[in-house]
Design an enzyme around this catalytic site. Structure first.
Site, mmCIF file in Angstrom:
data_model
loop_
_atom_site.group_PDB
_atom_site.id
_atom_site.type_symbol
_atom_site.label_atom_id
_atom_site.label_comp_id
_atom_site.label_asym_id
_atom_site.label_seq_id
_atom_site.Cartn_x
_atom_site.Cartn_y
_atom_site.Cartn_z
ATOM 1 N N ASP A 15 0.810 -1.229 0.000
ATOM 2 C CA ASP A 15 0.000 0.000 0.000
ATOM 3 C C ASP A 15 0.836 1.269 0.000
ATOM 4 O O ASP A 15 0.428 2.291 0.537
ATOM 5 C CB ASP A 15 -0.962 0.021 1.221
ATOM 6 C CG ASP A 15 -1.707 -1.287 1.366
ATOM 7 O OD1 ASP A 15 -2.241 -1.749 0.356
ATOM 8 O OD2 ASP A 15 -1.730 -1.856 2.478
ATOM 9 N N GLU A 16 2.006 1.211 -0.597
ATOM 10 C CA GLU A 16 2.898 2.384 -0.608
ATOM 11 C C GLU A 16 2.497 3.404 -1.669
ATOM 12 O O GLU A 16 3.058 4.503 -1.712
ATOM 13 C CB GLU A 16 4.358 1.962 -0.864
ATOM 14 C CG GLU A 16 4.977 1.076 0.196
ATOM 15 C CD GLU A 16 4.809 -0.398 -0.129
ATOM 16 O OE1 GLU A 16 4.043 -0.724 -1.071
ATOM 17 O OE2 GLU A 16 5.431 -1.222 0.553
ATOM 18 N N GLY A 19 0.826 2.083 -7.509
ATOM 19 C CA GLY A 19 -0.003 2.276 -8.702
ATOM 20 C C GLY A 19 0.268 3.620 -9.358
ATOM 21 O O GLY A 19 0.437 3.702 -10.574
ATOM 22 N N THR A 44 -5.163 2.497 -6.544
ATOM 23 C CA THR A 44 -6.087 3.539 -6.982
ATOM 24 C C THR A 44 -5.318 4.541 -7.819
ATOM 25 O O THR A 44 -4.242 4.991 -7.421
ATOM 26 C CB THR A 44 -6.658 4.257 -5.733
ATOM 27 O OG1 THR A 44 -7.151 3.257 -4.848
ATOM 28 C CG2 THR A 44 -7.763 5.211 -6.098
ATOM 29 N N GLN A 250 1.932 -6.119 -3.508
ATOM 30 C CA GLN A 250 2.378 -6.278 -2.118
ATOM 31 C C GLN A 250 3.777 -5.658 -1.971
ATOM 32 O O GLN A 250 4.056 -4.710 -2.667
ATOM 33 C CB GLN A 250 2.361 -7.757 -1.671
ATOM 34 C CG GLN A 250 0.965 -8.330 -1.552
ATOM 35 C CD GLN A 250 0.417 -8.818 -2.872
ATOM 36 O OE1 GLN A 250 1.106 -9.492 -3.606
ATOM 37 N NE2 GLN A 250 -0.801 -8.481 -3.176
ATOM 38 N N GLY A 328 -10.887 -2.919 2.995
ATOM 39 C CA GLY A 328 -11.450 -1.821 3.784
ATOM 40 C C GLY A 328 -10.949 -1.808 5.220
ATOM 41 O O GLY A 328 -11.382 -0.991 6.032
ATOM 42 N N ASP A 359 2.967 14.667 2.357
ATOM 43 C CA ASP A 359 2.029 15.691 2.830
ATOM 44 C C ASP A 359 1.305 15.268 4.109
ATOM 45 O O ASP A 359 0.931 16.117 4.922
ATOM 46 C CB ASP A 359 0.993 15.998 1.737
ATOM 47 C CG ASP A 359 0.283 14.746 1.257
ATOM 48 O OD1 ASP A 359 0.987 13.827 0.779
ATOM 49 O OD2 ASP A 359 -0.954 14.667 1.381
HETATM 50 P P1 IMP Z 1 -2.724 -12.846 1.415
HETATM 51 O O1 IMP Z 1 -1.792 -12.248 0.404
HETATM 52 O O2 IMP Z 1 -4.164 -12.519 1.153
HETATM 53 O O3 IMP Z 1 -2.491 -14.303 1.615
HETATM 54 O O4 IMP Z 1 -2.408 -12.152 2.827
HETATM 55 C C1 IMP Z 1 -1.154 -12.352 3.489
HETATM 56 C C2 IMP Z 1 -0.692 -11.075 4.170
HETATM 57 O O5 IMP Z 1 -0.349 -10.120 3.168
HETATM 58 C C3 IMP Z 1 -1.753 -10.393 5.037
HETATM 59 O O6 IMP Z 1 -1.098 -9.747 6.117
HETATM 60 C C4 IMP Z 1 -2.338 -9.335 4.128
HETATM 61 O O7 IMP Z 1 -2.903 -8.258 4.834
HETATM 62 C C5 IMP Z 1 -1.091 -8.916 3.365
HETATM 63 N N1 IMP Z 1 -1.387 -8.358 2.054
HETATM 64 C C6 IMP Z 1 -1.716 -9.013 0.934
HETATM 65 N N2 IMP Z 1 -1.872 -8.172 -0.092
HETATM 66 C C7 IMP Z 1 -1.620 -6.941 0.376
HETATM 67 C C8 IMP Z 1 -1.589 -5.644 -0.218
HETATM 68 O O8 IMP Z 1 -1.791 -5.450 -1.414
HETATM 69 N N3 IMP Z 1 -1.278 -4.620 0.618
HETATM 70 C C9 IMP Z 1 -0.977 -4.794 1.926
HETATM 71 N N4 IMP Z 1 -0.977 -5.990 2.512
HETATM 72 C C10 IMP Z 1 -1.301 -7.047 1.750
#
Ligand code: IMP
Length: 458
Positions: A15-16, A19, A44, A250, A328, A359
């Protein structure tokens, strides 16, 4: 003259804002490829005031003249993908440039059920997955029980493969369901054992071979025009001297091998994985851009040394709108962790760093950055500890830098930034050992500051 592969990776726990970075760097590229993960990701993009949310499709889709690929390393839920394609078409976006690797694996309904059942079974020890079936799908890939995109094109093969994969899932899900009911009964929530037992043993309609095969063959018909040998398409682009972006989902600390295992995702989001997940060689990669927020966030469980439970953390949550795009969920927030960042820089051998959401820090008197950890026993760690129990109990030691209180959202050049913000960025770059090339000062596409001029990848 060979082209350049540019990999974009998350430097933290996801989530950095990758995108937006991909969207900006894509201007100087001819093709964009997603190389791992699935619809657990979410990004997004704000374009001309319009918001686009994607889970699977690379951000490059908004450029009609660029090839946009989903590589073999991705796990793909066809219902989600088709939903995104339909949504884009409705908004007038041409998806004719989308190519999907025939070798990418499919997330099947049983993967989603298993993900949820597995998390429930783990109880307090759960990973906090996105419950999108990612882990079980990659597990089937490794077990050689996976269903691939190419299997959608032959219904007979599809049925056979689903049959082989389905049987052990039905058994596993039945056992998990019986165990759950037993636990509930032991906890005094029983009383309907007879009915519960037979419900647990009854076949789940979502696990019916015939209906899954029909449903997925239907997806195959719709996806067929997009299915391709995406590795070959990458080679063609690179061999023609073009620039190809490899978009990671990720992030480094969620990497299956190098992240905070077992609180990680089931793929390898680091730069090296672009080779495997897209089918290119290491020497095809010329640049690696890491993306970090100006602070840190994490969703799901697992160690997070600089996590805050105070006013500053709430400031980041609220000002940064730190709620997951996919689930969410409220994100955990904390100070910038330079021990972890330096680890990510080296692991990915980053050539450039992007710092997003600077910011958001505006209004905080002091900006803290973690520069080392101290273990419970008092040992000092200047580098990211490989041992799980050390990381779980590590306390960060901070360097305090002066904060700033100005609206950064209108800054467009380095000189527009307050001196404290510039000092903060300089400290990060020096410590991490990588130049910062791009800084995000708001969600809009234009709300960025290029450092050192020369925007883009060249
Ligand atoms: P999974 O990828 O759904 O198996 O989740 C494994 C771990 O990765 C969990 O802690 C999720 O919250 C985290 N995770 C998976 N995808 C994302 C992402 O796009 N952003 C942030 N955390 C993620």
């Amino acid at each position: 003259m060979p082209g350049t592969g540019v990999v974009i990776v998350g430097a933290q726990w996801g989530d950095e804002g990758k995108g937006k970075v991909v969207d900006l760097l894509a201007e100087g590229a001819e093709a964009i490829v997603r190389f791992q993960g699935g619809n657990n990701a979410g990004h997004t993009i704000v374009r001309d005031g319009e918001e686009f949310k994607f889970h699977l499709i690379p951000s490059g889709i908004l450029y009609a003249d660029k090839l946009c690929m989903i590589g073999n390393g991705v796990v793909l839920d066809p219902r989600i993908l088709l939903g995104e394609i339909d949504g884009l078409k409705r908004r007038g976006v041409d998806v004719g440039n989308l190519r999907i690797s025939a070798n990418a694996h499919l997330i099947m309904p049983y993967h989603v059920l298993l993900d949820t059942a597995g998390e429930i079974k783990l109880g307090k020890l759960s990973i906090g997955t996105t419950r999108r079936g990612i882990g079980p799908c990659y597990a089937d890939k490794a077990l050689r029980l996976g269903i691939r995109v190419q299997d959608l094109l032959d219904e007979k093969i599809l049925r056979k493969k689903i049959m082989a994969a389905l049987e052990p899932k039905q058994q596993a899900l039945r056992e998990l369901s019986v165990q759950r009911r037993k636990l509930r009964k032991e906890a005094g929530e029983g009383g309907r054992e007879g009915a519960d037992q037979s419900a647990a043993e009854a076949p789940d309609p979502r696990l019916d071979l015939h209906s899954i095969t029909e449903e997925f063959a239907g997806y195959g018909h719709r996806l067929e025009p997009h299915i391709a040998d995406t590795a070959r398409l990458c080679w063609e682009q690179l061999d023609e001297g073009r620039t190809v972006l490899f978009e990671g989902a990720q992030a480094t600390l969620l990497d299956l091998d190098h992240g905070t295992y077992p609180f990680v995702t089931s793929s390898n989001p680091i730069a090296g994985a672009a080779c495997v997940g897209a089918g290119i060689g290491p020497t095809d990669i010329g640049q690696v851009w890491g993306v970090t927020k100006a602070y840190a966030t994490r969703v799901g469980a697992g160690p997070f040394p600089t996590e805050l439970d105070d006013e500053a953390g709430r400031h980041m949550l609220e000002r940064g709108h730190e709620y997951g795009t996919t689930t969410g969920r409220e994100r955990r927030c904390g100070w910038m962790d330079l021990v972890a960042l330096r680890y990510a820089v080296r692991l990915n051998r980053m050539t450039a760093l992007t710092v997003t959401k600077l910011d958001v820090l505006s209004g905080l008197d002091t900006l803290r950055v973690a520069v080392r950890y101290r273990s419970r026993e008092g040992a000092i760690f200047d580098t990211f500890p490989y041992h799980q129990s050390i990381l779980h109990s590590a306390a960060p030691e901070y360097e305090d830098l002066p904060g700033f209180d100005a609206d950064l959202t209108q800054c467009r050049s380095e000189d527009d930034l307050p001196p404290q913000a510039r000092a903060y960025l300089d400290y990060i770059a020096d410590f991490a050992g990588v130049p910062i090339r791009l800084v995000g000062v708001g969600p809009g596409r234009d709300q960025v500051v290029w450092i050192g001029g020369n925007p883009g990848v060249v």
